[in-house]
Design a protein around this motif. Structure first.
Motif, PDB file in Angstrom:
ATOM      1  N   PRO A  61      50.193  29.997  37.136  1.00 51.20           N
ATOM      2  CA  PRO A  61      49.266  30.357  36.055  1.00 51.20           C
ATOM      3  C   PRO A  61      49.385  31.834  35.684  1.00 51.20           C
ATOM      4  N   ARG A  62      49.567  32.079  34.407  1.00 51.21           N
ATOM      5  CA  ARG A  62      49.782  33.444  33.941  1.00 51.21           C
ATOM      6  C   ARG A  62      48.569  34.062  33.260  1.00 51.21           C
ATOM      7  N   ASN A  63      47.765  33.299  32.606  1.00 48.61           N
ATOM      8  CA  ASN A  63      46.651  33.859  31.850  1.00 48.61           C
ATOM      9  C   ASN A  63      45.413  33.947  32.717  1.00 48.61           C
ATOM     10  N   GLN A  64      44.908  35.150  32.840  1.00 47.97           N
ATOM     11  CA  GLN A  64      43.674  35.369  33.577  1.00 47.97           C
ATOM     12  C   GLN A  64      42.511  35.258  32.598  1.00 47.97           C
ATOM     13  N   ASP A  65      41.378  34.802  33.080  1.00 50.59           N
ATOM     14  CA  ASP A  65      40.172  34.807  32.262  1.00 50.59           C
ATOM     15  C   ASP A  65      39.604  36.208  32.297  1.00 50.59           C
ATOM     16  N   LEU A  66      39.733  36.931  31.185  1.00 46.57           N
ATOM     17  CA  LEU A  66      39.267  38.308  31.146  1.00 46.57           C
ATOM     18  C   LEU A  66      37.761  38.405  30.989  1.00 46.57           C
ATOM     19  N   GLY A  67      37.158  37.417  30.371  1.00 42.73           N
ATOM     20  CA  GLY A  67      35.727  37.446  30.143  1.00 42.73           C
ATOM     21  C   GLY A  67      35.420  37.112  28.705  1.00 42.73           C
ATOM     22  N   SER A  68      34.195  37.389  28.313  1.00 47.14           N
ATOM     23  CA  SER A  68      33.799  37.116  26.942  1.00 47.14           C
ATOM     24  C   SER A  68      32.802  38.169  26.488  1.00 47.14           C
ATOM     25  N   VAL A  69      32.719  38.310  25.176  1.00 47.07           N
ATOM     26  CA  VAL A  69      31.802  39.260  24.568  1.00 47.07           C
ATOM     27  C   VAL A  69      30.972  38.484  23.555  1.00 47.07           C
ATOM     28  N   LEU A  94      50.803  40.229  37.999  1.00 48.97           N
ATOM     29  CA  LEU A  94      51.155  38.813  38.085  1.00 48.97           C
ATOM     30  C   LEU A  94      51.924  38.535  39.367  1.00 48.97           C
ATOM     31  N   TRP A  95      52.881  39.406  39.687  1.00 44.44           N
ATOM     32  CA  TRP A  95      53.683  39.175  40.874  1.00 44.44           C
ATOM     33  C   TRP A  95      52.845  39.302  42.148  1.00 44.44           C
ATOM     34  N   VAL A  96      51.939  40.265  42.198  1.00 44.38           N
ATOM     35  CA  VAL A  96      51.083  40.418  43.377  1.00 44.38           C
ATOM     36  C   VAL A  96      50.218  39.170  43.560  1.00 44.38           C
ATOM     37  N   ARG A  97      49.676  38.636  42.463  1.00 42.02           N
ATOM     38  CA  ARG A  97      48.852  37.420  42.542  1.00 42.02           C
ATOM     39  C   ARG A  97      49.709  36.234  42.991  1.00 42.02           C
ATOM     40  N   TYR A  98      50.904  36.108  42.421  1.00 41.31           N
ATOM     41  CA  TYR A  98      51.803  35.023  42.822  1.00 41.31           C
ATOM     42  C   TYR A  98      52.130  35.130  44.309  1.00 41.31           C
ATOM     43  N   ASP A  99      52.468  36.320  44.766  1.00 41.12           N
ATOM     44  CA  ASP A  99      52.860  36.494  46.159  1.00 41.12           C
ATOM     45  C   ASP A  99      51.710  36.144  47.102  1.00 41.12           C
ATOM     46  N   ALA A 100      50.489  36.519  46.724  1.00 42.11           N
ATOM     47  CA  ALA A 100      49.321  36.162  47.541  1.00 42.11           C
ATOM     48  C   ALA A 100      49.138  34.647  47.572  1.00 42.11           C
ATOM     49  N   CYS A 101      49.314  33.990  46.428  1.00 42.21           N
ATOM     50  CA  CYS A 101      49.170  32.530  46.366  1.00 42.21           C
ATOM     51  C   CYS A 101      50.277  31.835  47.150  1.00 42.21           C
ATOM     52  N   GLU A 102      51.502  32.326  47.034  1.00 49.82           N
ATOM     53  CA  GLU A 102      52.625  31.746  47.782  1.00 49.82           C
ATOM     54  C   GLU A 102      52.401  31.910  49.280  1.00 49.82           C
ATOM     55  N   ASP A 103      51.902  33.063  49.682  1.00 47.36           N
ATOM     56  CA  ASP A 103      51.617  33.311  51.091  1.00 47.36           C
ATOM     57  C   ASP A 103      50.528  32.368  51.591  1.00 47.36           C
TER      58      ASP A 103
END
Length: 174
Positions: A61-69, A94-103
């Motif tokens: 997953p690439r798109n993070q939920d940034l929030g809403s206004v 993105l890579w840090v999040r992927y690496d944490a998920c892969e770990d």
């Protein structure tokens, strides 16, 4: 189940060192004498190799939920990164999040394998129980994964389990 953070901490330190070296190279003499916390060239090389030799799979997953206004008019949520406006995560983030998920998927796969071996549970039952425990941690806010990342982690854990089962010497032959 204890999830270790050594890999994330190492990546965080690597990114900090990388950012500091980049800032030093941009600033030139202005940052002379500033240290990134170590002087070992082997560490610098290992960090640079890890930082450049990485790819995030297409199904992550690439798109993070940034929030809403609130408001009547449509709004676009962006943030400034290195002088540019960006609506999604940077490649680094993105890579840090992927690496944490892969770990996490790798650790879950090992955990589920141990549970299967010690209690005789089927892989589906053991994985479902582990997934429930992980989702409780995420829903309680203890672990900072999105729902889409959790779905990816469970899918990846299942893949790793089946890969391990295919390589197992005890696999029955038909």
């Amino acid at each position: 189940m204890q999830i270790t953070v050594n890999r994330i901490a190492r990546l965080h330190l690597g990114i900090q060192a990388f950012v500091l070296r980049s800032a030093k190279s941009r600033a030139g003499d202005d940052m002379r004498g500033v240290s990134d916390g170590h002087t070992d060239p082997a560490v610098d090389t290992a960090i640079e190799d890890e930082m450049t030799d990485r790819q995030v799979p297409d199904d992550f997953p690439r798109n993070q939920d940034l929030g809403s206004v609130t408001g009547v008019q449509p709004k676009l949520l962006v943030r400034e990164v290195d002088g540019r406006y960006q609506s999604g995560p940077t490649d680094e983030e993105l890579w840090v999040r992927y690496d944490a998920c892969e770990d996490l998927a790798s650790q879950l796969s090992a955990y589920v394998s141990r549970k299967i071996a010690s209690s005789g549970l089927s892989p589906d039952v053991a994985l479902t129980r582990a997934e429930k425990g992980v989702r409780l941690k995420v829903d309680a806010g203890e672990w900072g994964f999105s729902q889409r990342e959790m779905a990816w982690v469970i899918k990846r854990t299942r893949q790793l389990l089946f890969e391990a089962a295919d390589k197992s010497p005890n696999k029955p032959t038909h």
